[in-house]
Scaffold this motif. Structure first.
Motif, PDB file in Angstrom:
ATOM      1  N   GLU A  13       0.849  -1.186   0.000  1.00  0.00           N
ATOM      2  CA  GLU A  13       0.000   0.000   0.000  1.00  0.00           C
ATOM      3  C   GLU A  13       0.884   1.235   0.000  1.00  0.00           C
ATOM      4  O   GLU A  13       1.872   1.306   0.725  1.00  0.00           O
ATOM      5  N   VAL A  14       0.527   2.211  -0.824  1.00  0.00           N
ATOM      6  CA  VAL A  14       1.211   3.495  -0.873  1.00  0.00           C
ATOM      7  C   VAL A  14       0.158   4.566  -0.634  1.00  0.00           C
ATOM      8  O   VAL A  14      -0.804   4.676  -1.383  1.00  0.00           O
ATOM      9  N   LYS A  15       0.343   5.321   0.459  1.00  0.00           N
ATOM     10  CA  LYS A  15      -0.613   6.376   0.829  1.00  0.00           C
ATOM     11  C   LYS A  15      -2.039   5.845   0.909  1.00  0.00           C
ATOM     12  O   LYS A  15      -2.988   6.495   0.485  1.00  0.00           O
ATOM     13  N   GLY A  16      -2.183   4.627   1.439  1.00  0.00           N
ATOM     14  CA  GLY A  16      -3.502   4.039   1.640  1.00  0.00           C
ATOM     15  C   GLY A  16      -4.122   3.385   0.411  1.00  0.00           C
ATOM     16  O   GLY A  16      -5.265   2.960   0.452  1.00  0.00           O
ATOM     17  N   HIS A  17      -3.368   3.277  -0.681  1.00  0.00           N
ATOM     18  CA  HIS A  17      -3.880   2.669  -1.912  1.00  0.00           C
ATOM     19  C   HIS A  17      -3.053   1.444  -2.263  1.00  0.00           C
ATOM     20  O   HIS A  17      -1.820   1.483  -2.223  1.00  0.00           O
ATOM     21  N   LEU A  18      -3.732   0.354  -2.645  1.00  0.00           N
ATOM     22  CA  LEU A  18      -3.044  -0.850  -3.068  1.00  0.00           C
ATOM     23  C   LEU A  18      -2.308  -0.564  -4.374  1.00  0.00           C
ATOM     24  O   LEU A  18      -2.906  -0.090  -5.336  1.00  0.00           O
ATOM     25  N   PHE A  67      10.379   4.970  -5.306  1.00  0.00           N
ATOM     26  CA  PHE A  67       9.798   5.908  -4.352  1.00  0.00           C
ATOM     27  C   PHE A  67      10.922   6.490  -3.524  1.00  0.00           C
ATOM     28  O   PHE A  67      11.722   5.757  -2.956  1.00  0.00           O
ATOM     29  N   LEU A  68      10.983   7.803  -3.462  1.00  0.00           N
ATOM     30  CA  LEU A  68      12.020   8.460  -2.666  1.00  0.00           C
ATOM     31  C   LEU A  68      11.707   8.218  -1.196  1.00  0.00           C
ATOM     32  O   LEU A  68      10.628   8.538  -0.717  1.00  0.00           O
ATOM     33  N   GLY A  69      12.636   7.600  -0.492  1.00  0.00           N
ATOM     34  CA  GLY A  69      12.421   7.246   0.907  1.00  0.00           C
ATOM     35  C   GLY A  69      11.584   5.992   1.032  1.00  0.00           C
ATOM     36  O   GLY A  69      11.559   5.152   0.142  1.00  0.00           O
ATOM     37  N   GLU A  70      10.873   5.862   2.143  1.00  0.00           N
ATOM     38  CA  GLU A  70      10.051   4.687   2.390  1.00  0.00           C
ATOM     39  C   GLU A  70       8.618   4.929   1.938  1.00  0.00           C
ATOM     40  O   GLU A  70       8.116   6.033   1.982  1.00  0.00           O
ATOM     41  N   CYS A  71       7.978   3.849   1.505  1.00  0.00           N
ATOM     42  CA  CYS A  71       6.550   3.928   1.141  1.00  0.00           C
ATOM     43  C   CYS A  71       5.736   3.834   2.425  1.00  0.00           C
ATOM     44  O   CYS A  71       6.002   3.014   3.286  1.00  0.00           O
ATOM     45  N   ASP A  72       4.771   4.710   2.562  1.00  0.00           N
ATOM     46  CA  ASP A  72       3.898   4.638   3.753  1.00  0.00           C
ATOM     47  C   ASP A  72       2.515   5.048   3.399  1.00  0.00           C
ATOM     48  O   ASP A  72       2.192   5.526   2.380  1.00  0.00           O
TER      49      ASP A  72
END
Length: 72
Positions: A13-18, A67-72
């Motif tokens: 998930e990236v920013k709450g999206h699969l 993705f720059l940095g970690e995906c959250d």
């Protein structure tokens, strides 16, 4: 056996999206970290100061999403 010997690909998930692969629509990815090297830092052997990126590799077609940095 998949592209990498460890661990198994996962849904992400990236920013709450699969996340789905923009090429083939796959939902499983291998996660890796990569360093973003710059010429100046490399010249002075300071590569460790460069930022890192999270790379998600599609388990089906091997397309890489960065993705720059970690995906959250």
């Amino acid at each position: 056996m998949g592209l990498f010997s460890e661990p198994e690909p996962q849904k992400v998930e990236v920013k709450g999206h699969l996340l789905k692969c923009p090429i083939c629509g796959e939902e499983l990815f291998y996660e890796r970290e990569a360093q973003l090297n710059t010429a100046v830092a490399s010249f002075f052997n300071f590569d460790w100061t460069n930022p890192s990126a999270t790379c998600l590799v599609c388990a089906n077609c091997t397309h890489i999403s960065w993705f720059l940095g970690e995906c959250d």
